[in-house]
Structure formats: C-alpha cells, structure tokens
Design a protein around this motif. Structure first.
Motif, PDB file in Angstrom:
ATOM      1  N   ALA A 272       0.759  -1.098   0.057  1.00  0.00           N
ATOM      2  CA  ALA A 272      -0.093  -0.079   0.047  1.00  0.00           C
ATOM      3  C   ALA A 272       0.729   1.100  -0.118  1.00  0.00           C
ATOM      4  CB  ALA A 272      -1.000  -0.017   1.174  1.00  0.00           C
ATOM      5  N   ALA A 273       2.046   1.030   0.686  1.00  0.00           N
ATOM      6  CA  ALA A 273       2.832   2.409   0.683  1.00  0.00           C
ATOM      7  C   ALA A 273       3.739   2.552  -0.561  1.00  0.00           C
ATOM      8  CB  ALA A 273       3.777   2.139   2.044  1.00  0.00           C
ATOM      9  N   ILE A 274       3.799   2.157  -1.719  1.00  0.00           N
ATOM     10  CA  ILE A 274       4.577   2.278  -2.642  1.00  0.00           C
ATOM     11  C   ILE A 274       4.449   3.902  -3.110  1.00  0.00           C
ATOM     12  CG2 ILE A 274       5.322   0.259  -3.644  1.00  0.00           C
ATOM     13  CD1 ILE A 274       2.925   0.597  -5.837  1.00  0.00           C
ATOM     14  N   PRO A 275       5.637   4.570  -3.186  1.00  0.00           N
ATOM     15  CA  PRO A 275       5.372   5.727  -3.538  1.00  0.00           C
ATOM     16  C   PRO A 275       5.195   5.760  -4.913  1.00  0.00           C
ATOM     17  CG  PRO A 275       7.709   5.473  -2.546  1.00  0.00           C
ATOM     18  CD  PRO A 275       6.797   4.002  -2.602  1.00  0.00           C
ATOM     19  N   VAL A 276       4.302   6.783  -5.303  1.00  0.00           N
ATOM     20  CA  VAL A 276       4.008   6.895  -6.959  1.00  0.00           C
ATOM     21  C   VAL A 276       4.101   8.181  -7.345  1.00  0.00           C
ATOM     22  CG1 VAL A 276       2.322   6.556  -8.653  1.00  0.00           C
ATOM     23  CG2 VAL A 276       2.454   4.740  -6.917  1.00  0.00           C
ATOM     24  N   PHE A 277       5.288   8.514  -8.272  1.00  0.00           N
ATOM     25  CA  PHE A 277       5.407   9.986  -8.645  1.00  0.00           C
ATOM     26  C   PHE A 277       4.566  10.395  -9.908  1.00  0.00           C
ATOM     27  CE2 PHE A 277       8.777   9.057  -5.421  1.00  0.00           C
ATOM     28  CZ  PHE A 277       8.717  10.254  -4.681  1.00  0.00           C
ATOM     29  N   VAL A 278       3.577  10.955 -10.108  1.00  0.00           N
ATOM     30  CA  VAL A 278       3.245  11.383 -11.421  1.00  0.00           C
ATOM     31  C   VAL A 278       3.948  12.809 -11.827  1.00  0.00           C
ATOM     32  CG1 VAL A 278       1.353  12.250 -12.688  1.00  0.00           C
ATOM     33  CG2 VAL A 278       1.026  10.591 -11.057  1.00  0.00           C
ATOM     34  N   GLU A 325      11.198  19.625  -7.503  1.00  0.00           N
ATOM     35  CA  GLU A 325      10.579  18.217  -6.948  1.00  0.00           C
ATOM     36  C   GLU A 325      11.014  17.112  -7.969  1.00  0.00           C
ATOM     37  OE1 GLU A 325       6.335  19.867  -4.696  1.00  0.00           O
ATOM     38  OE2 GLU A 325       6.601  19.868  -7.056  1.00  0.00           O
ATOM     39  N   SER A 326      10.716  17.609  -9.124  1.00  0.00           N
ATOM     40  CA  SER A 326      11.065  16.596 -10.124  1.00  0.00           C
ATOM     41  C   SER A 326      12.552  16.128  -9.915  1.00  0.00           C
ATOM     42  CB  SER A 326      10.780  17.154 -11.689  1.00  0.00           C
ATOM     43  OG  SER A 326      11.354  16.041 -12.733  1.00  0.00           O
ATOM     44  N   VAL A 327      13.487  17.027  -9.912  1.00  0.00           N
ATOM     45  CA  VAL A 327      15.005  16.811  -9.855  1.00  0.00           C
ATOM     46  C   VAL A 327      15.184  15.801  -8.436  1.00  0.00           C
ATOM     47  CG1 VAL A 327      17.258  17.755  -9.237  1.00  0.00           C
ATOM     48  CG2 VAL A 327      15.626  18.664 -11.105  1.00  0.00           C
ATOM     49  N   ALA A 328      14.410  16.312  -7.389  1.00  0.00           N
ATOM     50  CA  ALA A 328      14.569  15.373  -6.171  1.00  0.00           C
ATOM     51  C   ALA A 328      14.303  14.019  -6.178  1.00  0.00           C
ATOM     52  CB  ALA A 328      13.674  15.962  -5.016  1.00  0.00           C
ATOM     53  N   ILE A 329      13.481  13.595  -7.149  1.00  0.00           N
ATOM     54  CA  ILE A 329      13.103  12.098  -7.463  1.00  0.00           C
ATOM     55  C   ILE A 329      14.298  11.425  -7.837  1.00  0.00           C
ATOM     56  CG2 ILE A 329      11.693  10.360  -8.744  1.00  0.00           C
ATOM     57  CD1 ILE A 329       9.810  12.742  -9.165  1.00  0.00           C
ATOM     58  N   HIS A 353      14.718  10.893 -15.763  1.00  0.00           N
ATOM     59  CA  HIS A 353      14.573   9.708 -15.041  1.00  0.00           C
ATOM     60  C   HIS A 353      15.023   8.355 -15.796  1.00  0.00           C
ATOM     61  CE1 HIS A 353      11.964  12.015 -12.384  1.00  0.00           C
ATOM     62  NE2 HIS A 353      11.212  12.111 -13.167  1.00  0.00           N
ATOM     63  N   LEU A 354      15.059   8.227 -17.045  1.00  0.00           N
ATOM     64  CA  LEU A 354      15.685   6.971 -17.823  1.00  0.00           C
ATOM     65  C   LEU A 354      17.427   7.252 -17.700  1.00  0.00           C
ATOM     66  CD1 LEU A 354      13.471   7.226 -21.117  1.00  0.00           C
ATOM     67  CD2 LEU A 354      13.551   5.274 -19.308  1.00  0.00           C
ATOM     68  N   ARG A 355      17.641   8.645 -17.532  1.00  0.00           N
ATOM     69  CA  ARG A 355      19.154   8.477 -17.552  1.00  0.00           C
ATOM     70  C   ARG A 355      19.646   7.961 -16.132  1.00  0.00           C
ATOM     71  NH1 ARG A 355      21.635  13.765 -15.958  1.00  0.00           N
ATOM     72  NH2 ARG A 355      23.763  13.395 -16.195  1.00  0.00           N
ATOM     73  N   HIS A 356      18.676   8.233 -15.092  1.00  0.00           N
ATOM     74  CA  HIS A 356      19.252   7.940 -13.839  1.00  0.00           C
ATOM     75  C   HIS A 356      18.911   6.562 -13.560  1.00  0.00           C
ATOM     76  CE1 HIS A 356      19.641  12.218 -13.060  1.00  0.00           C
ATOM     77  NE2 HIS A 356      20.434  11.759 -11.969  1.00  0.00           N
ATOM     78  N   ASN A 357      18.004   5.720 -14.326  1.00  0.00           N
ATOM     79  CA  ASN A 357      17.660   4.623 -13.979  1.00  0.00           C
ATOM     80  C   ASN A 357      18.223   3.319 -15.026  1.00  0.00           C
ATOM     81  OD1 ASN A 357      15.926   4.732 -11.384  1.00  0.00           O
ATOM     82  ND2 ASN A 357      15.225   6.466 -12.537  1.00  0.00           N
ATOM     83  N   LEU A 358      18.244   3.799 -16.103  1.00  0.00           N
ATOM     84  CA  LEU A 358      18.671   2.782 -17.203  1.00  0.00           C
ATOM     85  C   LEU A 358      19.443   1.825 -17.128  1.00  0.00           C
ATOM     86  CD1 LEU A 358      18.023   4.027 -20.776  1.00  0.00           C
ATOM     87  CD2 LEU A 358      16.822   2.415 -19.839  1.00  0.00           C
ATOM     88  N   ALA A 359      20.767   2.434 -16.460  1.00  0.00           N
ATOM     89  CA  ALA A 359      21.885   1.554 -16.323  1.00  0.00           C
ATOM     90  C   ALA A 359      21.865   0.667 -15.115  1.00  0.00           C
ATOM     91  CB  ALA A 359      22.964   2.460 -16.263  1.00  0.00           C
ATOM     92  N   ARG A 360      20.938   0.836 -14.520  1.00  0.00           N
ATOM     93  CA  ARG A 360      20.852   0.112 -13.116  1.00  0.00           C
ATOM     94  C   ARG A 360      19.955  -1.176 -13.295  1.00  0.00           C
ATOM     95  NH1 ARG A 360      18.359   3.437  -9.246  1.00  0.00           N
ATOM     96  NH2 ARG A 360      18.744   1.974  -7.623  1.00  0.00           N
ATOM     97  N   PRO A 361      20.647  -2.648 -13.275  1.00  0.00           N
ATOM     98  CA  PRO A 361      19.979  -3.916 -13.598  1.00  0.00           C
ATOM     99  C   PRO A 361      18.681  -4.291 -12.707  1.00  0.00           C
ATOM    100  CG  PRO A 361      22.190  -4.242 -12.610  1.00  0.00           C
ATOM    101  CD  PRO A 361      22.098  -2.855 -13.071  1.00  0.00           C
TER     102      PRO A 361
END
Ligand code: ZN
Length: 461
Positions: A272-278, A325-329, A353-361
């Motif tokens: 229930a507590a998953i953080p969801v960012f729009v 706020e977007s950058v803080a994600i 967000h792709l730049r920060h997450n794509l390289a992480r398996p």
C-alpha cells in the motif's frame, strides 16, 4: 450534401473533415499532423478550404491530432464557434496551450540553429497568444445524445466514443429537398471492455459513416492479460529493489495506470505504501479535470466517486509540478514508481529519469503505448544495448517491458462490430490510419460501398 477530407486522409494524424449541407459549412476536427519534425511544414500548408467561410467547428475529442490546428484556423480567419462536450473543452484548452508553448520553443531552437548557419527559420505555427485567442471560440458545450441545432434543418448529435474523457462520435443530420441525409463521424473509437470509460455508442442508423482505422488490421491482447502483465512486472522490479519508470502520455493513460495500481494495492498484489510519482504538469492538470466529471465514467468508477473515494488516489501518490521536486526524485534509489512524459521519450522529464535508472539492472522501464520509429522509446524497446541521452552514452541494463494491450483505440474486431451496430449504411469512408492498414480493414468490412479518400478529395452524398 458534400463531404471533403482535409486531414487524416490515408494518414493517421491531422483529422479534418468538411461537410457542406443545408447551406452551411461544418468542419469536424482540425488536428495537427504529428510524428516527425518535417510534418510541421505540412501543418503550415493551406487548409484546402476557405477558413473564413466555415460556419461551425465540431470537435470530437481533445487529442492533439484532432484539435491541434484550431489556433491556426482562427489565425487564418475562422471566427465562429467550436462546439464540443464540456470535458473536451477543458482538456482541449490544456492540450492547445501546451502545444503552443512547444511550437514557440521549437521555433526558438530552430531560429538559433538557423542563425548559426546564416539561414532563415520558420516562425511558430502559432504562438501562445494565438492559442489563447482561439480558446474564446469554445463557446458552446453539448451533452451526449442531445441533438444540437446548427441551423434550421441541420443538427449535430454527440455520442460517447469511449476513447478518452469527453470523446464523441458525431451524427450530422440534414434536411435537403424534403428528405433527411445523415453522416456519422467516428472520431476515435474506444474499447468496450475498459475500466474507466463507458463503451462507445452509435445511433441506430446512418447513411454514411466516416470511421477511424488506427488498429484496423489487428486485434489487441485481452485487457485483463495486460493488467496482469503490468502488475507482475511492477512486483518483479520491486522485489529486486529497483525503481519502475513508466514513460506515459498525459491524457487517459496516466489516470488509467493510477486506477490499475489502486486495484493492485486493494488486491494486496502491491504494498500500500509504494511511492508513486506523477511527474508531469500536464498529467496533473488533466487528472484534476478528470475528477470534475464523475458521471462520464463506467458505473464502477462513477460509484467510487459517488461514495467519496478517488479512483485515481493512492496512499503515497505524489504529484510533482515543480522542476525542483522532479529533480529530487533522482535521489530515490529504489521502490518507487515514476510516471512522466513524453510517452515516446522524445523529450520531457522522463528522459531525466531514464538517464538515472536505465543503467541499473535492479530497475525496470515499462512502456505502455505506441513508440514511433526513431524515438528513444523505440530504440530501447528494440533492444539497444546503450542509448545516447543528453550526449552521454547510457547502458541499458534495466529490465524493459512493453505492454501493448492498453491502447485507447478499438481493434479490428471492435471496429467491425461498431459499424455493424448501425443499419442503412450506404457508404463507409475509412480515415485515420496507415494506408496498408486501411486496405486490410476495407477487406474485412463486408457491407456496402467503401472509400479510402485521398487528401482534399470531395464526394457528393
Ligand atoms: Zn484520439
């Protein structure tokens, strides 16, 4: 009665059809051609009719490929009303202003590039001021299935198209020479089995039908399977401790995903507590509009609204409008769902967000919509091992998921069923599709005369 096609003719985008009947000229939609930058030149071409002589514009829905040239139409002399449903008016205002900002930004970028090589850049198709001026013409709203008199002997009736909030198919009936002639314009046709919206409606009969054909050559995967695939992917990524990045379109898809996540939490499939960012100002504004029209939804969703529950509300939902706020994600390493535009990752916050997450398996990217060839989304979907983002090569080590069953368009079997519900159809005009797809749909439709009009082609009915 005369019908002519000035957009989405043997093409998917730029819907624009002109009906001349009972002494009036009625335009149905005035959309932008979308896809490559080269299409902007096509958008600036003459409309193919006298803009000042149009008496009324009827807008089927708020997607840019149906409403995106309205400011240009106004700029080129159209002074009359733009008639649509109340939710479409609100959403179209949002979409048109956003488009004007983008037109100005693109024109500025082009001007800088052109000045470096001593060339002359094209001006924006329209400015924010042009767009703002055209919004005053949204002066009339109509309800579903309530005939609206355009002139004596000429009425338009909007039917729920089930495609996005406020979307409509429009029946135009004209009395000419003592008999009534009718044409039904589909707009974009939705799916019958979707959780948020009501199924598409049609009149009992029409003499001519103008129908879209986006997915006229194929059938979608069952919706329930796609929801299952989506929730399974999210759960798998969380079990590895990663983030889920979802490039998403602002209208409808973002809200539908929130609704599915809410159901996943209720069914204890997700914590229930998953953080969801729009993380999309446009999706945030669109969600606020969605919440103002509880009666437009399916009975289950309308019931949630009535009982004071928010179908798009989640325990840990964060709307991020500000850039900071977007950058803080970016500081969050795992356990979050990040939805951001654009859907094809051609720009917007999702690229960061792709730049920060794509390289992480341990992370995952879930694509939920169509991605055109040449876009960043398409390169990732097609299995690129690394992609260039802001001039930097980023390795693709996150898991990549593509879920195709969330389309807002009817598939081939639903398009055929939609047309079969109406009797007396003499001619079917197929529009809004890729040309080979149109021919496949034409072959699958078995009744009456079928036409695939070319751009600016006219027919006497
Ligand atoms: Zn649409």
């Amino acid at each position: 009665m005369r019908l002519s096609f000035h957009g989405a003719a043997q093409d998917v985008t730029g819907s624009c059809h002109l009906l001349e009947a009972a002494g009036k000229r009625v335009l149905i939609d005035c959309g932008l051609h979308q896809g490559s930058r080269a299409l902007n030149l096509e958008n600036a071409e003459p409309f193919g009719f006298d803009t000042a002589a149009i008496d009324c514009v009827l807008l089927t829905h708020a997607h840019l490929d149906h409403c995106g040239r309205l400011p240009l139409l106004a700029k080129r002399g159209y002074k009359g009303p733009i008639v649509t449903t109340a939710p479409s008016r609100e959403l179209a205002n949002l979409v048109i202003l956003d488009s004007a900002y983008l037109q100005e930004a693109d024109a500025e970028h082009d001007a800088r590039t052109a000045s470096r090589i001593g060339a002359k850049a094209a001006p924006p198709l329209y400015t924010v001021l042009d767009a703002t001026n055209s919004l005053h013409q949204f002066s009339q709203c109509v309800g579903y299935e309530q005939p609206y008199e355009l002139a004596p002997g000429l009425t338009a009736t909007f039917f729920n198209a089930g495609h996005i909030l406020g979307s409509a198919s429009v029946l135009i009936e004209a009395e000419e020479g003592g008999r009534t002639r009718s044409v039904f314009f589909s707009g974009d046709i939705g799916n019958a089995d979707r959780p948020l919206l009501q199924p598409p409606r049609t009149p009992p009969s029409a003499q001519a039908v103008v129908m879209e054909s986006t997915y006229g050559d194929r059938n979608h995967r069952p919706y329930g399977d796609s929801v299952e695939e989506f929730l399974t992917a999210v759960a798998a990524i969380f079990s590895r401790g990663g983030n889920v990045v979802i490039p998403t379109f602002a209208l409808e898809r973002a809200q539908e995903l929130l609704y599915i996540l809410r159901q996943g939490i209720e069914a204890s499939r997700l914590p229930a507590a998953i953080p969801v960012f729009v993380d999309s100002p446009m999706a945030i504004s669109a969600t606020a509009i969605f919440e103002r029209y509880p009666d437009c939804y399916s009975p289950a969703v309308a019931e949630l609204f009535r009982s004071g529950k928010d179908p798009f509300g989640l325990p840990a939902l964060h709307f991020t409008r500000d850039r900071a706020e977007s950058v803080a994600i970016n500081q969050i390493n795992g356990g979050a769902i990040i939805m951001a535009g654009s859907g094809m990752a051609t720009g917007g916050r999702v690229v960061h967000h792709l730049r920060h997450n794509l390289a992480r398996p341990e992370c995952g990217v879930i694509f939920v919509g169509y991605a055109a060839p040449g876009t960043l989304a398409r390169r990732i979907i097609d299995g690129a091992k690394h992609v260039a983002i802001f001039g930097e090569q980023i390795q693709v080590r996150a898991s990549i998921h593509t879920i195709n069953g969330f389309s807002a368009h009817a598939d081939q079997s639903e398009l055929i069923a939609w047309r079969r519900r109406m009797s007396g159809i003499e001619t079917t005009f197929i529009v809004h599709g890729e040309e080979p797809v149109m021919h496949k749909l034409a072959a699958a439709l078995d009744q009456g005369r079928i036409e695939i009009p070319a751009l600016h082609q006219s027919y006497e009915l």
